[in-house]
Design a protein around this motif. Structure first.
Motif, short mmCIF file in Angstrom:
data_model
loop_
_atom_site.label_atom_id
_atom_site.label_comp_id
_atom_site.label_asym_id
_atom_site.label_seq_id
_atom_site.Cartn_x
_atom_site.Cartn_y
_atom_site.Cartn_z
N GLN A 53 0.82 -1.20 0.00
CA GLN A 53 0.00 0.00 0.00
C GLN A 53 0.86 1.25 0.00
OE1 GLN A 53 -3.68 -0.10 0.27
NE2 GLN A 53 -3.29 1.94 -0.51
N ILE A 54 1.94 1.25 0.80
CA ILE A 54 2.81 2.43 0.91
C ILE A 54 3.55 2.71 -0.39
CG2 ILE A 54 4.85 3.34 2.08
CD1 ILE A 54 3.86 2.00 4.63
N THR A 55 4.19 1.67 -0.94
CA THR A 55 4.97 1.86 -2.17
C THR A 55 4.06 2.10 -3.37
OG1 THR A 55 5.05 -0.53 -2.49
CG2 THR A 55 6.89 0.48 -1.31
N GLY A 56 2.86 1.50 -3.37
CA GLY A 56 1.93 1.73 -4.47
C GLY A 56 1.48 3.17 -4.53
N CYS A 57 1.52 3.87 -3.41
CA CYS A 57 1.15 5.29 -3.38
C CYS A 57 2.37 6.19 -3.56
CB CYS A 57 0.45 5.63 -2.07
SG CYS A 57 -1.18 4.87 -1.92
N GLY A 58 3.56 5.57 -3.73
CA GLY A 58 4.77 6.36 -3.93
C GLY A 58 5.22 7.08 -2.68
N ALA A 59 4.82 6.59 -1.50
CA ALA A 59 5.18 7.27 -0.26
C ALA A 59 6.53 6.84 0.29
CB ALA A 59 4.10 7.02 0.80
N GLN A 60 7.00 5.65 -0.10
CA GLN A 60 8.27 5.14 0.44
C GLN A 60 8.73 3.98 -0.44
OE1 GLN A 60 8.11 3.46 4.40
NE2 GLN A 60 10.04 4.40 4.97
N GLY A 61 10.07 3.74 -0.48
CA GLY A 61 10.61 2.64 -1.26
C GLY A 61 10.29 1.30 -0.62
N ILE A 62 10.20 0.24 -1.45
CA ILE A 62 9.83 -1.07 -0.95
C ILE A 62 10.87 -1.65 -0.02
CG2 ILE A 62 10.80 -2.28 -2.97
CD1 ILE A 62 7.62 -3.21 -0.99
N GLU A 63 12.19 -1.41 -0.35
CA GLU A 63 13.23 -1.99 0.51
C GLU A 63 13.21 -1.34 1.89
OE1 GLU A 63 14.18 -2.53 -3.70
OE2 GLU A 63 13.82 -0.72 -2.48
N ALA A 64 13.12 -0.01 1.91
CA ALA A 64 13.11 0.68 3.20
C ALA A 64 11.88 0.30 4.03
CB ALA A 64 13.15 2.19 2.98
N SER A 94 -4.01 9.50 -0.39
CA SER A 94 -3.90 10.72 0.42
C SER A 94 -3.84 10.37 1.90
CB SER A 94 -5.09 11.63 0.14
OG SER A 94 -6.31 10.98 0.48
N LYS A 95 -4.61 9.38 2.34
CA LYS A 95 -4.57 8.96 3.75
C LYS A 95 -3.22 8.33 4.09
CE LYS A 95 -8.80 9.95 5.12
NZ LYS A 95 -9.09 10.85 6.27
N VAL A 96 -2.69 7.50 3.16
CA VAL A 96 -1.40 6.85 3.41
C VAL A 96 -0.30 7.90 3.53
CG1 VAL A 96 0.35 5.33 2.42
CG2 VAL A 96 -2.06 4.68 2.35
N LYS A 97 -0.33 8.92 2.67
CA LYS A 97 0.70 9.97 2.76
C LYS A 97 0.54 10.79 4.03
CE LYS A 97 1.33 10.28 -2.25
NZ LYS A 97 1.16 11.10 -3.48
#
Length: 849
Positions: A53-64, A94-97
């Motif tokens: 969910q986080i990486t799909g929204c571009g909020a954080q890299g998958i490895e991190a 927007s909620k994830v960010k």
């Protein structure tokens, strides 16, 4: 069908990572609408789901994200915030960010909760804490003083208090008192944020309870109340009917009830009534019905009743002294009066709730009244004319009659309070507009949840002076156990452990289906010598949602850890049996210590109000032989306690000659009622002998199988009944003389009865003049017999069947009917032929005379 649909949707939500939403409510606060709430323990998104969910929204890299989730899956605020959004079904980008920018979510829960009972009041206190990562907004705490089930979102409390905004780690103490309560045991709950306004990490820890407390009634004053207030109307003459009750503990003083013919609001102590009726002194629990008739001009009236307005009788509460409003109309024409008399509830297997609403019309005369009944599934208060119903039904009610209106509704699991309102839109002009609402009718629709119950809880000390616990946990609910449940054992408590109390030792149980049981056992070493009171608490953290949360605790179980190397005498069994007027005590004495106990005297006390002490004079004394460690001895002795309810005691080592590891467990009591020997009247025989020419002779043999003589009484004969006769005189009374214990007598009498079939009964001592040990064996019957031609025809037709063989068995009844239609002379002729089996002659008598 409905339950299967709920189960299918639950499986889909688990596959998708769980759905969790706050419950919605209707406009007037009546209860849950289409929203739902899923148990937080079900929704546990994995690191893969969260990071996708986080990486799909571009909020954080998958490895991190994966690295962060692998190291801190349960404490990292960002991850917790995203999990909360997934469970809430609001995980938009927007909620994830927002979670990445400000990962602070509150979590309100109870740190402590307790209740204390007093005289007609119940006090409670609670500590609410914010265990989340962000500050909470202000909300409320709802207190429920007495419930059989846990409250759910949307249910109003009996008391509500404000909880201010709390920073992470902050706590707030709440205290309150409920007054004017009836005596009894109250099971109380509390709920934080009962309207679901605060979004939290964990929504499953907002309810605490039950906490049990005993409220004592105030026995120093009476309590007068208006139990009923109604009216009847004949033209312009109105008769007010008032029922006054004393619900207190002492007799009230004489006073009066005042009636107010027309007021828009409830009267106060300064408002005098229009009519006044005297109320005599009432003993506790007694009621009196009073009436007063007056003539009123045409118009609409709102009447009230007020008992003890001037305070002539000092009461402990005056909150229920007013009855009303009673709304009605006086008219020159007869008006209908519609009201709902009852609401029947039936819950089908598919969770469909069937309502049976009975609507009546008090109008006397001809004609019917058409109206609409409004049904409200769930409301905390009575509906008004502006409330929106959940369903409406059309009814046509006859004058001075009733009809049933049936409705069905598919309701979600929960607790409901339903109401019915006839003529909700007020389209029908009625003589009384104040009695159209009925409710609440409370019921619950159960979800397929488990119900964990501890049974067979036992403790014992083994040879190594080690404590052993054993308990069987059963699932009495309709659903299976969804996850692991913890079982806590508490070595020594004087009261039930509250929810969340850490146990002294624990174990767990899982995968328990409906109607299944499983046993768990644990052992504990190193306890200090002494007396203990143990408890077991299944799901002591209240982590499992159950259909019944009030049956998870069992205890106390008493045990003793003894000092090694000493005996310990105790009374393990103490019981009583009564036979033939004698009382026999059965006493089992054991040595639960670790060394042999020498011989000792035991004292028996027939009736004492307190525990006996060594040296107190006894009613009966006996000795016991030396007992080695772990051995027991049982004695049965005949005693002579007084008649009535007594508390007997037994005290082992009554002269205190044995040095024991525990000297505080040598006495035991048993409370029972000593019944005096009584007679017992019953029938050993009852038979009526019918005379074909008319009449019957009754013969009854009555025996006294009791232990005492029975005074003279009667036998009541009932000639013809389809059911057992009640107490009281019969159609024929026969005297019965005095009967000594074990004796019998036969009595009889003749009754001149017309021809026909009869089903007779007999009842001895029909007016209960003899006190008996068994009052349930005084009836004999039914015994059937026939008088007249019907009896003769039975004999005739039976002979034609056998031995004559001239009539099939299945034609017997038709034969009797045909025979009975003949002349009496033909029947007499045929009966005489039947006595000597003259088969052809029987037919000639009947059909060719």
């Amino acid at each position: 069908m409905f339950r299967n649909l709920l189960g299918f949707l639950l499986i889909l939500s688990l596959v998708a990572g769980c759905g969790r939403t706050k419950a919605g409510f209707d406009d007037d606060g009546g209860g849950p609408s289409d929203g739902s709430q899923t148990d937080a323990s079900v929704c546990t998104p994995t690191c893969t789901e969260v990071c996708a969910q986080i990486t799909g929204c571009g909020a954080q890299g998958i490895e991190a994200c994966n690295a962060l989730c692998a190291s801190n899956p349960d404490t990292e605020p960002t991850l917790l915030c995203v999990k909360q959004q997934i469970c809430a079904g609001t995980a938009s980008c927007s909620k994830v960010k927002d979670c990445i920018a400000n990962p602070k979510v509150p979590d309100l829960s109870f740190l402590a909760f307790s209740t204390t009972g007093g005289n007609s009041q119940l006090a409670y206190q609670a500590r609410v804490c914010n265990n989340g990562t962000g500050a909470s907004t202000a909300t409320s705490l709802a207190f429920y003083r007495n419930r059989t089930t846990r409250p759910v979102l949307g249910q109003a409390g009996d008391d509500n208090q404000t909880i201010p905004a709390l920073q992470p780690g902050g706590c707030y103490d709440v205290k309150g008192v409920q007054v004017g309560l009836a005596a009894g045991t109250y099971q109380s709950y509390a709920q934080i944020d009962p309207q679901g306004q605060v979004v939290e990490f964990d929504e499953s820890n907002n309810v605490v309870g039950p906490s049990a407390a005993v409220v004592q009634g105030d026995d120093r004053r009476p309590n007068l109340s208006v139990q009923g207030f109604s009216h009847s109307l004949v033209g312009s003459a109105v008769t007010y009917l008032v029922e006054i009750c004393n619900n207190g503990q002492v007799t009230s003083s004489s006073t009066s009830v005042e009636i107010y013919r027309n007021r828009n609001s409830a009267p106060t102590t300064s408002d005098a009534g229009d009519l006044e009726v005297s109320v005599p002194a009432l003993a506790p629990g007694l009621c009196i019905k009073l009436d007063r008739t007056t003539t009123l001009p045409t118009g609409t009236y709102v009447s009230w009743a007020y008992v003890n307005r001037r305070g002539n009788s000092l009461e402990w509460t005056a909150t229920d002294n007013i009855g009303g409003p009673l709304k009605f109309q006086v008219s020159t024409t007869t008006l209908p009066d519609l009201f709902v008399s009852s609401i029947g509830i039936a819950i089908e297997l598919n969770d469909t709730v069937s309502y049976a609403i009975r609507v009546c019309n008090k109008t006397v005369g001809s004609g019917t009244t058409s109206a609409t009944v409004a049904l409200f599934y769930n409301r905390g208060s009575a509906p008004s004319t502006t409330s929106t119903p959940d369903q409406t039904l059309k009814v046509v009610v006859p004058a001075d009659g009733c009809v049933n209106a049936v409705a069905n509704a598919a309701l979600l699991p929960g607790v409901y309070a339903s109401w019915a309102y006839v003529d909700h839109a007020q389209l029908v002009k009625e003589s009384d507009e104040g009695n159209n609402v009925f409710g609440p009718r409370q019921f619950s629709v159960q979800a397929a949840s488990p119900d964990l119950v501890p049974v067979n809880f036992s403790t014992w000390i083994d040879g190594a002076n080690r404590l052993n616990y054993a308990v069987t946990v059963c699932n009495q609910g309709p659903g299976g156990l969804p996850t692991t449940a913890r079982i806590g054992f508490y070595h020594n408590r004087s009261s039930i452990p509250p929810i969340g109390t850490p146990p002294d030792v624990s174990t767990s149980i899982s995968v328990l289906g409906p109607s299944s049981c499983r046993q768990r056992q644990v052992s504990v070493s190193g306890l200090a010598p002494g007396n203990y009171n143990a408890w077991v608490f299944v799901d002591y953290q209240a982590a499992i949602l159950e259909t019944n949360e009030s049956n998870n605790v069992l205890g106390p179980r008493s045990f003793t850890i003894v000092t090694p190397g000493q005996p310990d005498l105790t009374v393990n069994g103490f019981g009583v049996r009564q036979a033939s007027g004698a009382v026999y005590y059965r006493i089992t004495i054991c040595n639960q210590g670790t060394a042999t106990a020498g011989g000792a005297l035991t004292h028996l006390y027939y009736n004492r109000s307190s525990e006996p002490q060594p040296g107190d004079p006894a009613d009966l004394t006996f000795s016991i032989v030396p007992l080695s460690a772990g051995r027991c001895t049982t004695r049965e002795l005949q005693g002579k306690p007084p008649t009535g309810t007594v508390t007997s005691w037994v005290l082992v080592d009554a002269t205190n000659v044995v040095a024991e590891s525990n000297e505080k467990n040598n006495a035991r009591s048993y409370r029972f009622t000593v019944t005096p020997p009584l007679p017992d009247l019953r029938f050993s025989d009852f038979r009526p002998v019918a005379n074909p020419a008319g009449g019957v002779f009754y013969s009854a043999t009555v025996c006294n199988s009791g232990q005492q003589s029975a005074a003279a009484t009667d036998v009541a004969i009932f000639h013809n009944r389809s059911t057992p006769p009640p107490a009281g005189n019969g159609d024929l009374m026969i005297s019965v003389p005095t009967l000594t214990a074990g004796s019998c007598t036969t009595v009889g009498a003749f009754a001149n009865l017309p021809n026909g079939n009869y089903s007779a009964w007999a009842r001895v001592d029909p007016n209960a003049g003899v006190a008996e040990s068994n009052e349930n064996n005084n009836v004999a019957g039914p015994v059937t017999f026939t008088i007249g031609s019907a009896q003769q025809c039975g004999t005739i037709c039976k002979t034609l069947v056998s031995p004559c063989g001239m009539l099939p068995t299945n034609q017997f009844s038709a034969c009797v009917a045909a025979c009975a239609s003949q002349a009496q002379s033909a029947i007499d002729c045929a009966e005489k032929a039947a006595q000597t089996a003259q088969c052809t002659q029987i037919l000639q008598c009947l059909f060719a005379p």
